[in-house]
Design a protein around this motif. Sequence first.
Motif, mmCIF file in Angstrom:
data_model
loop_
_atom_site.group_PDB
_atom_site.id
_atom_site.type_symbol
_atom_site.label_atom_id
_atom_site.label_comp_id
_atom_site.label_asym_id
_atom_site.label_seq_id
_atom_site.Cartn_x
_atom_site.Cartn_y
_atom_site.Cartn_z
ATOM 1 N N ARG A 39 0.848 -1.169 -0.034
ATOM 2 C CA ARG A 39 0.118 0.129 0.108
ATOM 3 C C ARG A 39 0.711 1.212 -0.027
ATOM 4 O O ARG A 39 0.314 2.202 -0.223
ATOM 5 N N TRP A 40 1.973 1.192 0.493
ATOM 6 C CA TRP A 40 3.121 2.253 0.623
ATOM 7 C C TRP A 40 3.206 3.304 -0.833
ATOM 8 O O TRP A 40 3.117 4.460 -0.776
ATOM 9 N N LYS A 41 3.060 2.567 -1.910
ATOM 10 C CA LYS A 41 3.183 3.150 -3.256
ATOM 11 C C LYS A 41 2.046 3.982 -3.667
ATOM 12 O O LYS A 41 1.950 4.808 -4.297
ATOM 13 N N ASP A 42 0.980 3.531 -2.895
ATOM 14 C CA ASP A 42 -0.400 4.225 -3.057
ATOM 15 C C ASP A 42 -0.608 5.465 -2.548
ATOM 16 O O ASP A 42 -1.296 6.458 -3.218
ATOM 17 N N THR A 47 7.819 4.834 -5.736
ATOM 18 C CA THR A 47 7.359 3.950 -7.001
ATOM 19 C C THR A 47 7.035 2.422 -6.816
ATOM 20 O O THR A 47 6.288 1.826 -7.737
ATOM 21 N N ARG A 48 7.780 1.999 -5.851
ATOM 22 C CA ARG A 48 7.508 0.512 -5.692
ATOM 23 C C ARG A 48 7.694 0.209 -4.130
ATOM 24 O O ARG A 48 8.421 0.696 -3.451
ATOM 25 N N SER A 49 6.498 -0.807 -3.839
ATOM 26 C CA SER A 49 6.444 -1.171 -2.340
ATOM 27 C C SER A 49 6.186 -2.737 -2.230
ATOM 28 O O SER A 49 5.171 -3.081 -2.852
ATOM 29 N N PHE A 50 6.841 -3.437 -1.837
ATOM 30 C CA PHE A 50 6.503 -4.880 -2.034
ATOM 31 C C PHE A 50 7.110 -5.686 -0.779
ATOM 32 O O PHE A 50 8.255 -5.296 -0.284
ATOM 33 N N VAL A 70 12.184 4.259 -5.037
ATOM 34 C CA VAL A 70 11.970 5.240 -5.901
ATOM 35 C C VAL A 70 12.967 4.848 -7.053
ATOM 36 O O VAL A 70 14.105 5.276 -7.040
ATOM 37 N N GLY A 71 12.481 4.542 -8.300
ATOM 38 C CA GLY A 71 13.241 4.056 -9.512
ATOM 39 C C GLY A 71 14.325 2.971 -8.969
ATOM 40 O O GLY A 71 13.786 2.089 -8.336
ATOM 41 N N PRO A 72 15.455 3.068 -9.176
ATOM 42 C CA PRO A 72 16.281 2.106 -8.834
ATOM 43 C C PRO A 72 17.135 1.950 -7.371
ATOM 44 O O PRO A 72 17.671 1.163 -6.902
ATOM 45 N N PHE A 73 16.605 3.211 -6.783
ATOM 46 C CA PHE A 73 17.013 3.663 -5.150
ATOM 47 C C PHE A 73 15.990 2.948 -4.219
ATOM 48 O O PHE A 73 15.128 3.426 -4.590
ATOM 49 N N GLY A 74 16.595 2.418 -3.347
ATOM 50 C CA GLY A 74 15.769 1.919 -2.232
ATOM 51 C C GLY A 74 16.188 1.303 -1.108
ATOM 52 O O GLY A 74 17.588 1.489 -0.822
ATOM 53 N N SER A 75 15.410 0.901 0.104
ATOM 54 C CA SER A 75 15.841 0.360 0.977
ATOM 55 C C SER A 75 15.076 -1.085 1.280
ATOM 56 O O SER A 75 13.926 -1.055 0.853
ATOM 57 N N ALA A 145 4.815 10.847 6.992
ATOM 58 C CA ALA A 145 3.833 11.061 7.939
ATOM 59 C C ALA A 145 2.682 12.080 7.242
ATOM 60 O O ALA A 145 1.481 11.837 7.397
ATOM 61 N N ARG A 146 3.202 13.117 6.490
ATOM 62 C CA ARG A 146 2.491 14.140 5.975
ATOM 63 C C ARG A 146 1.727 13.764 4.648
ATOM 64 O O ARG A 146 0.529 13.771 4.657
ATOM 65 N N GLU A 147 2.181 12.564 3.911
ATOM 66 C CA GLU A 147 1.505 12.064 2.849
ATOM 67 C C GLU A 147 0.638 10.946 3.098
ATOM 68 O O GLU A 147 -0.508 10.802 2.763
ATOM 69 N N LEU A 148 0.846 10.372 4.464
ATOM 70 C CA LEU A 148 -0.058 9.347 5.047
ATOM 71 C C LEU A 148 -1.141 9.893 5.536
ATOM 72 O O LEU A 148 -2.497 9.562 5.285
ATOM 73 N N VAL A 149 -1.149 11.132 6.240
ATOM 74 C CA VAL A 149 -2.412 11.939 6.683
ATOM 75 C C VAL A 149 -3.088 12.429 5.400
ATOM 76 O O VAL A 149 -4.371 12.205 5.535
#
Length: 158
Positions: A39-42, A47-50, A70-75, A145-149
């Motif tokens: 759901r995070w990418k929503d 751009t990707r969350s799985f 986000v693109g090729p960069f992530g955690s 937090a801002r985007e979640l709210v």
Amino acid sequence: MVEGPSPQSPEGARWHYEVLAHSTAPPATVWPLIAEAARWKDWSFLTRSFLLHEGAPTPDGVGALRRFAVGPFGSSEEVVAFEPPCHLGYAARRGIPVRSYRADVVLQADGDGTAITWTASLEPLVPGTGHLALAYTRGLARRFARELVRYADRLVDR
């Protein structure tokens, strides 16, 4: 959104931050947005969350390995606490420039809405960079937090 204090920490010690936010949505609406990796990418800038690996007792539960990019960069992070519908804890495993990063997102019913408390602690990867590491990770948490709210509040307004 209100941000808590960030106490000074000597190098080699853990650094901490707290970000506070409030949504008009109830915890039952906010919880799946943070608890389900997909759901995070929503709702965020990702751009990707799985899931890389499922956890227990649900796929997104304790032991789940989540990938956010986000693109090729992530955690990648591991879910270390999963207490629906109020507490998600995670530890970064790869992709951020700090060591021993642990964060907790706590949701608490507040009237008809939800008080959101996002806390974390970390150790800087490079000595002398604690302020930078704290600013970077706290900035990400503020944005999430801002985007979640914003997203959760729109769900309630529909």
